[in-house]
Each structure stands twice: as structure tokens, then as C-alpha cells.
Write an enzyme that holds these catalytic residues in place. Structure first.
Site, PDB file in Angstrom:
ATOM      1  N   GLU A   1      11.696  21.997  10.480  1.00  0.00           N
ATOM      2  CA  GLU A   1      12.614  20.881  11.017  1.00  0.00           C
ATOM      3  C   GLU A   1      11.557  19.766  10.846  1.00  0.00           C
ATOM      4  O   GLU A   1      12.316  18.675  10.338  1.00  0.00           O
ATOM      5  CB  GLU A   1      13.024  21.073  12.240  1.00  0.00           C
ATOM      6  N   ASP A   2      10.582  19.860  11.244  1.00  0.00           N
ATOM      7  CA  ASP A   2       9.700  18.563  11.446  1.00  0.00           C
ATOM      8  C   ASP A   2       8.720  18.246  10.309  1.00  0.00           C
ATOM      9  O   ASP A   2       8.124  17.115  10.235  1.00  0.00           O
ATOM     10  CB  ASP A   2       9.050  18.388  12.899  1.00  0.00           C
TER      11      ASP A   2
END
Ligand code: MN
Length: 718
Positions: free
Chosen positions: A77-78
Site C-alpha cells: 500500500e505505501d
């Protein structure tokens, strides 16, 4: 910095379980590299967070893949790391766990939702993590974020605390992970009600020394009496969690003194028989408070919690709760579902597929009743119907749809106007086609525009009747004018193809044949597809030729409902002498009206009023067929048919008065019909033969003066 690789590996070694240290180290390195340079709000490097999450899971003795996934849970996600890369490096299991944690992390949680919606959201979160380890990682992730929440800004703290209270703590409870649940709740309540929780902490602190002494004395007295049990039972004493006391004080409205179970003593033994023996001894030493005994061994809580609970009162006059359970029950109570990895499974124990719930049977081995096992398996499997999909709005509302539903169904389920104005849809931030099927857990965002409109082919794509009927009614109602115009154009084209002329009374006959009240409804139905024109044309042609066949032969004969007549020379057609002239029945032009001619195929020139709908709606392709026509100078011998629609109070001799008025003006009546309207008034429709508009208007004037007549008007569509 506490959470280093060394710290993690120490923890792994200390567990004395056969972890794959190489794999865990590799996962750490990928995560460390990916998050490098990023700091948490606390100022620590980001990597400390995944390591801390992994450490929480190590306490639960989760397997190697879970630990690796915990280390990697934020990279997809990051950071730039792709799921594919993880799959190659760490295998499908780790990749799927990371993917699952990422996905449930993206579910919007609606903090303002009422209980049922929140409960549905919790169920979906569990259902989305097909592998229960996903939700365990997510709980550990949230637990660490809550432990470090004080570094976030106050509004974030509050939002996260509400989410945790509404969604994650209840899930931990549902999975029997009471240690996680209690820690989460205690952190949250301090954020959500700092004053109230401080009051409770202060009250607890006030008597801390006294309390500790009290608990020690109680423990000692119990120990003396059960010393002959082998191996010796474990006796713990504690104060209940801040939040459990908070609830009793502020939610149930009890005073601090009324709370019996601020103090709790726990006796842990080896067998179920010993539980009941110890209970007898406790009731012998202390005085039991009536109705406070609960047997959760015979009747476990839905999350599999088992214990005997009793509240007793000692010589000091202070009530306290005693919990009696086996070690196995104790593990289940502390770790819930995670107890499986801690106490049952090997370190690589994957729980998947149909065997997923086998271990529940082991944990419940003291439980022979198969109904209970099923009940608990169901509770965890989540009682969501497999025939439905559960999807989210971006705000976190849960929308339940039948399996196979599309964004069209979703949009109409939210609101009719959302459906009608939809221009596109995104799932998880990506545009999707309208015919793609939605899946449980999808977060669906609908894009709308105020001038968008539904498409007719949505009727075939939509799965729910709700969506279909809303689309249909949009085409029916919101688009009525358009449908009428479309229906008219279709009729006109079809009639022209068949050399037929659109006549209002004929259309009305057709409409009534199809059970419509008015020609407009009929046109509208053709427009939105409720009536398929090609299916009724055959019969329409038969009827039409029946009417006109008669007329052409009988020329001047004006019997029956026929309106067409052989025309005399009332109209001059520009550039054509002696041509056959016919007065269009859609508008019944009279001398004095503005008129225009239309060159028909085989019927000569048909004369319309210039403002007749059939003129206004004439297709551009017919432009050449319109021709200028003029009224010839008035000739007394010429006459024209006109129809007058009269509404009057229904009374005897009304028709007689009307006919005698017309006859008194020496105007021939060609046809007269009368009927009673729903409101009780009478409706008389009379067709007369007049020489001019003036003559007609003066007749209408006389009819209007007849007693009881409400309105008298010349009819015809304009
Ligand atoms: Mn995280």
C-alpha cells in the site's frame, strides 16, 4: 530504537519454536528497504511499526508466514513494492496475507453507523479475510497503532479510537481474543472520554495498597484450602479493566460501590472436574451472592469463552468475582482463535480450505455436543448468505445485493437519482465496466452528473428488479415528453410506410385496444418500448383499410364514425390544378385556419393546419413533400366537418337542447355521442358540418349559453 532486527530475532529465538529465521530476516530486509527514510509520527523509523506488529504476533506464536506478512503488511500500500515481487520472494501465502491486510485496511469504516450496520461491517471484514490470519495481523497492526496513538493529532486519535471501539475491539471479542480487546478498549476510552476514565483510574489508585493487600489475603485463603490439588492450581488476582468498570459506572449507571467485580480472582486448574470442586470450596470459604453464579463451562459464550463465574463476599465485607477454568479454557479466553497457533499447530500450520475449522473441534474437545461446534464454526465463518454480495459505499455503508449484481444495481440501491445520473463507477479506485460483477468487500464509488441519464441497455445488465423497475420508470415518467415524441415519430413513419394517415380518433381506437386511456399514454408506451409497434401494425392496417375502404366507395355518405369525405374545391394548391384534396383528420382545418399541404402517396394533397403536431414533427426527409395551399374564397356551398366537445351538468333533455340549438342554426349534425364522466358531468361530442370558422364559433357561442353547459370547445390536436 527498540524494534530492530536483532530484537525481532531474539524474540523468535526466545519462542523456542522452529521458525524459519532466514525467511523472516529476508522479509525484514525487504520491508526495511521499502520504508527507508520514512518516519512515523513518533519520529521513529517506519520499520519499527511492522517489527512491533510482528512481535505482537510472535507472542501469539503465529507461524512464519504470518510473521513475514506482518513485516511486509504496509509495503504494497505505501511503497513501490509490488505484490508480484512478494509472491516470487516469499510465496503465495505471504503475498495473499499481505494483499488481504491491504484490502481490509482500505475498507471505509463508518463511525456514525447504528449497531446493525456496524455488526454487518465487522462480519464482512472477517468474511473478506478468507484466511483468518489476515484479520489477526490486522488486529495486531491496529493494536500497535493504538499503543502509539498519542503521537497523532487529536482528531486522528478520536477517529481511530472510534473505529477501534466500533469495529476492531468487537472483532477481537468475536474471535475470543480478550487480551487484545481489553487493551484496545482501555486505550480508546482514555481518548474518547478522558475525564470519565481518569475518574475511574483515580478511584482505583486511591485504594491501591489496600486493594493489593486485600487481593493477597484472598488468594492466600484460597490457596490453603486447595493445596491438595495436584499439580497445584494457578491463582491470579487482578483489578478488572478500566473500560469494563467504566461501562458499569457510566453505561449501566452503577455507583462505584455497587460494582461487585472490580476485584477478580482467577483459579486455573487442569480438569473440568477440578473446576467444579474448586467452586464448592470457594462457596464454602466465602458467602456467595445470590444469582451471581454463571456456568460458562456447560454453556460457553458464542466466542467459545468458558469459565465458572461466581461473586462472593468475605469477612472484609468486600464483594469480588472468582473465575474458575482449566488451562485450556484460559488460553482460549486470552488468545481466542489465535490459541490455535500458540498451543495446537506447528509453526507452519496453515489453516485453509475446508479444514479451516477442524481445529475448533480440538479446542472444543471437552465439548461433545455437535450443535455447539456448528454454532461456533458458523459464528466465525460469519453468517453472511453466499447468495449475496456485501459491498461498501466510500463512506462505509454496507449495501447488500444478490450475487451477480453490478454497479448499476449498486447505484440504484443507494438512491434512484444516483442511478439515473450515473456516468461511471470505480471499485477500489479503478474504473470498472457497468457489466462487471461486484464482489463482497468491494468499495464502490459512483460518479454522477446532473445531466446524465440512464441507458436503455442497462435493463439487460442490471440484476435486481429494483434497479430494472427504476430504470423503466425513468423512461416512463422522467422522459414522458420524449417518449411521446418518439412514439409519435414511430407511428408516423410506420403509417407513412403503409400509406396511412395519422388520425386522432383512429390512434385513440388503437390505444384503447392496447388498454391505454389516452393517445398520449399509447405514444409514450411506444416510446419507451412498452408497446412494440411492429407487433400491432398488422392489425392496425386491417382496421385502417376497413375504415377507409368504406369511405372511398361511399364518398359523400357520412354515416357511422367515418370522417373522411370527398372534398370540394375549398383549397387551392400552389402550382397544381385539379388535384385531389383531403383534409387531414388530425387537425380538421377549417377555412380561415393557417394551412399547409402534404403530397401523399396516392391520396393527393392532404391539408393540415400549420400548427398541427404532424406538421411540427415532420421529419426533415419529408421537407420536399410539403406544399403551399390557400383557402379559396368562401363559397356557401362548401362545408367542412368540425367536432365540438361539450361538458355539461348531467340533466334530462340536455342532448335535446343541444341538438335543437344546432338544428335551429340550420347546421347539419353528422354524429353525436354522449356519456357520463367520472365526476358526474355529461360529455357530449358532436360533429357538425359548417361552412367556416365563423359559423362554427357562433354555434359554439350559442351552445355555451345552454343551461348547464360548462365548456364547449372545438377539438383537434394542437
Ligand atoms: Mn500498519
Amino acid at each position: 530504537m527498540l524494534y530492530t532486527l536483532e530484537y525481532l530475532i531474539d524474540k523468535v529465538r526466545a519462542s523456542e519454536k522452529p521458525y524459519d529465521i532466514e525467511k523472516i530476516t529476508a522479509a525484514y530486509e525487504v520491508a526495511d528497504e521499502a520504508h527507508r527514510g520514512v518516519k512515523r509520527s513518533s519520529g521513529e523509523p517506519y520499520i519499527t511499526h511492522p517489527v512491533a506488529v510482528a512481535c505482537i504476533l510472535l507472542e501469539y506464536c503465529m507461524d512464519t508466514d504470518t510473521i513475514c506478512a506482518a513485516l511486509l503488511h504496509d509495503v504494497v500500500e505505501d511503497t513501490d513494492v509490488k505484490l508480484e515481487t512478494l509472491k516470487k520472494k516469499f510465496g503465495d501465502d505471504v503475498a495473499n496475507l499481505v494483499d488481504g491486510v491491504t484490502k481490509i485496511g482500505q475498507v471505509p469504516l463508518n463511525n456514525t453507523k447504528e449497531e446493525q450496520q456496524a455488526e454487518n461491517t465487522r462480519k464482512i471484514l472477517i468474511a473478506m479475510s478468507k484466511d483468518i490470519r489476515v484479520i489477526i495481523i490486522k488486529l495486531a497492526d491496529r493494536l500497535h497503532n493504538m499503543r502509539t496513538i498519542m503521537y497523532r493529532p487529536p482528531e486522528k486519535q478520536r477517529k481511530k479510537a472510534l473505529e477501534t471501539m466500533n469495529f476492531y475491539a468487537p472483532i477481537a471479542h468475536r474471535l475470543g481474543m480478550s487480551a487484545v480487546k481489553e487493551e484496545m478498549e482501555d486505550i480508546c476510552i482514555k481518548i474518547l472520554d478522558p475525564y470519565g476514565s481518569k475518574m475511574i483510574e483515580e478511584m482505583l489508585d486511591k485504594h491501591k495498597e489496600q486493594r493489593d493487600t486485600f487481593i493477597d489475603i484472598i488468594k492466600e485463603r484460597i490457596r490453603e484450602r486447595i493445596s491438595d490439588i495436584q499439580p497445584p492450581p494457578t491463582i491470579e488476582g487482578r483489578v478488572k479493566s478500566v473500560y469494563s468498570i467504566y461501562k458499569k459506572v457510566y453505561v449501566k449507571g452503577k455507583s462505584f460501590d455497587e460494582i461487585y467485580d472490580i476485584y477478580a480472582v482467577r483459579v486455573i486448574v487442569s480438569t473440568v472436574i477440578e473446576c467444579y470442586n474448586v467452586l464448592g470450596i470457594i462457596h464454602d470459604i466465602f458467602k456467595p451472592i445470590p444469582y451471581r453464579f454463571k456456568d460458562y463451562i456447560a454453556t460457553p459464550k458464542p466466542n467459545r469463552y468458558q469459565s465458572l463465574h461466581t461473586t462472593v463476599i468475605g469477612r472484609e465485607g468486600i464483594p469480588f468475582e472468582v473465575q474458575i477454568r482449566t488451562y485450556e479454557m484460559h488460553n482460549t479466553a486470552q488468545y481466542g482463535i489465535a490459541a490455535h497457533w500458540k498451543y495446537k499447530a506447528g509453526i507452519s500450520g496453515r489453516v485453509a480450505g475446508e479444514q479451516r475449522f477442524d481445529w475448533i473441534r480440538h479446542i472444543l474437545e471437552q465439548q461433545q455436543d455437535s450443535d455447539d461446534i456448528e454454532q461456533i464454526a458458523d459464528a466465525i465463518k460469519v453468517d453472511l448468505s453466499p447468495d449475496d454480495v456485501y459491498v461498501f459505499t466510500p463512506k462505509g455503508d454496507v449495501i447488500t445485493l444478490p450475487a451477480g449484481s453490478t454497479v448499476i444495481d449498486f447505484a440504484y440501491a443507494i438512491h434512484t437519482q444516483v442511478g439515473n445520473r450515473m456516468t461511471g463507477a470505480k471499485v477500489g479506485g479503478k474504473m470498472i465496466r457497468f457489466d462487471e460483477k461486484l464482489r463482497t468487500g468491494d468499495i464502490v464509488e459512483i460518479m454522477t452528473s446532473s445531466n446524465a441519464r440512464p441507458n436503455r441497455n442497462w435493463l439487460e445488465i442490471a440484476k435486481t428488479n429494483e434497479a430494472r423497475s427504476k430504470i423503466r420508470s425513468w423512461f416512463k415518467r422522467e422522459c414522458r415528453d420524449e417518449n411521446i415524441a418518439e412514439g409519435m415519430a414511430a407511428i408516423e413513419n410506420e403509417f407513412r410506410r403503409n400509406n396511412m394517415i395519422v388520425e386522432p380518433d383512429f390512434i385513440l381506437d388503437l390505444a384503447r385496444m392496447q388498454h391505454f386511456e389516452s393517445a398520449e399514454d399509447f405514444y409514450a408506451a411506444i416510446g419507451y418500448g412498452g408497446v412494440i409497434l411492429s407487433k400491432i401494425m398488422h392489425r392496425a392496417k386491417d382496421l385502417y383499410s376497413l375504415r377507409h375502404g368504406e369511405n372511398e366507395q361511399s364518398s359523400d355518405d357520412q354515416t357511422g364514425r367515418s370522417y373522411t369525405r370527398k372534398r370540394r374545391s375549398g383549397v387551392i394548391v400552389e402550382g397544381i390544378d385539379n388535384c385531389l384534396v383531403k383534409y387531414a383528420k388530425c387537425c380538421n382545418p377549417l377555412p380561415g385556419d393557417d394551412i399547409i399541404g402534404f403530397i401523399t402517396r396516392g391520396y393527393g394533397v392532404s391539408v393540415h393546419k400549420k400548427d398541427c403536431v404532424n406538421v411540427l414533427n415532420s421529419p426533415a426527409s419529408d421537407k420536399e413533400r410539403w406544399i403551399n395551399v390557400y383557402w379559396a374564397s368562401a363559397d356557401e356551398s362548401d362545408s367542412y366537418n368540425a367536432t365540438i366537445d361539450i361538458i355539461a351538468e348531467d340533466r334530462t333533455a340536455l342532448i335535446a337542447d343541444i341538438t335543437s340549438t344546432i338544428a335551429g342554426s340550420r347546421i347539419p349534425i353528422r354524429q353525436i355521442t354522449a356519456h357520463t364522466l367520472k365526476n358526474g358531468n355529461g360529455n357530449v361530442i358532436v360533429t357538425v358540418e359548417v361552412a367556416s370558422v365563423e359559423q362554427l364559433n357562433s354555434l359554439i357561442g350559442r351552445i355555451s349559453k345552454i343551461s348547464g353547459v360548462i365548456t364547449a370547445e372545438r377539438t383537434g390536436i394542437v
